[in-house]
Design a protein around this motif. Sequence first.
Motif, PDB file in Angstrom:
ATOM      1  N   SER A   1       0.890  -1.289   0.048  1.00 54.79           N
ATOM      2  CA  SER A   1      -0.014   0.000  -0.010  1.00 54.79           C
ATOM      3  C   SER A   1       0.763   1.345   0.126  1.00 54.79           C
ATOM      4  CB  SER A   1      -0.850  -0.015   1.248  1.00 54.79           C
ATOM      5  OG  SER A   1      -1.626  -1.097   1.330  1.00 54.79           O
ATOM      6  N   SER A   2       0.278   2.314  -0.591  1.00 53.34           N
ATOM      7  CA  SER A   2       0.904   3.597  -0.444  1.00 53.34           C
ATOM      8  C   SER A   2      -0.086   4.602   0.067  1.00 53.34           C
ATOM      9  CB  SER A   2       1.437   4.038  -1.795  1.00 53.34           C
ATOM     10  OG  SER A   2       0.406   4.118  -2.897  1.00 53.34           O
ATOM     11  N   GLU A   3       0.405   5.488   0.846  1.00 55.49           N
ATOM     12  CA  GLU A   3      -0.227   6.656   1.305  1.00 55.49           C
ATOM     13  C   GLU A   3       0.743   7.860   1.608  1.00 55.49           C
ATOM     14  OE1 GLU A   3      -3.354   7.680   4.761  1.00 55.49           O
ATOM     15  OE2 GLU A   3      -3.130   5.775   4.307  1.00 55.49           O
ATOM     16  N   ASP A   4       0.339   9.020   1.054  1.00 57.54           N
ATOM     17  CA  ASP A   4       1.411  10.198   1.260  1.00 57.54           C
ATOM     18  C   ASP A   4       2.817   9.708   1.046  1.00 57.54           C
ATOM     19  OD1 ASP A   4      -0.822  11.738   1.740  1.00 57.54           O
ATOM     20  OD2 ASP A   4      -0.806  11.227   3.839  1.00 57.54           O
ATOM     21  N   GLY A   5       3.104   8.859   0.007  1.00 61.73           N
ATOM     22  CA  GLY A   5       4.567   8.742  -0.300  1.00 61.73           C
ATOM     23  C   GLY A   5       5.006   7.704   0.400  1.00 61.73           C
ATOM     24  N   ARG A   6       4.429   7.096   1.466  1.00 59.06           N
ATOM     25  CA  ARG A   6       4.898   5.895   2.335  1.00 59.06           C
ATOM     26  C   ARG A   6       4.298   4.584   1.829  1.00 59.06           C
ATOM     27  NH1 ARG A   6       2.547   4.475   7.781  1.00 59.06           N
ATOM     28  NH2 ARG A   6       0.848   5.982   7.068  1.00 59.06           N
ATOM     29  N   ILE A   7       5.279   3.818   1.788  1.00 60.22           N
ATOM     30  CA  ILE A   7       5.023   2.154   1.192  1.00 60.22           C
ATOM     31  C   ILE A   7       4.911   1.505   2.696  1.00 60.22           C
ATOM     32  CG2 ILE A   7       5.572   0.532   0.086  1.00 60.22           C
ATOM     33  CD1 ILE A   7       5.085   2.754  -1.832  1.00 60.22           C
ATOM     34  N   THR A   8       3.808   0.735   2.739  1.00 56.79           N
ATOM     35  CA  THR A   8       3.570  -0.222   3.761  1.00 56.79           C
ATOM     36  C   THR A   8       3.407  -1.572   3.016  1.00 56.79           C
ATOM     37  OG1 THR A   8       2.312   1.343   5.136  1.00 56.79           O
ATOM     38  CG2 THR A   8       2.205  -0.963   5.703  1.00 56.79           C
TER      39      THR A   8
END
Length: 107
Positions: A49-56
Amino acid sequence: MRYLMTTTINETRQDEQLFTEMAKFVEELTAAGILLATGGLAPRATLVSSEDGRITVTDGPFAEAKEVAAGFALVEVASKEEALELARRFRRIVGDGDSVIQEVFTP
């Protein structure tokens, strides 16, 4: 038109007749040029997943075992109705369970 057909686990029927009928079905679709790919899927998946440039990255499972896609087929047919008929034939062979059909968009 291409369709991705996925199916859930079916633990109610695993016998020689099933394997014979499925082999015949797969052979028929392959000879007709309808079946492009098929295979089983591992019961565990990984979500990226990606949110605000952060990958999880999260390891599954994400659903109940009976809801997890166990296999897939990629078919090329003239219409959605033809894909639905293939799904009906497949369900008649394997018995109870669910199959999902999604159109695959290609360039």
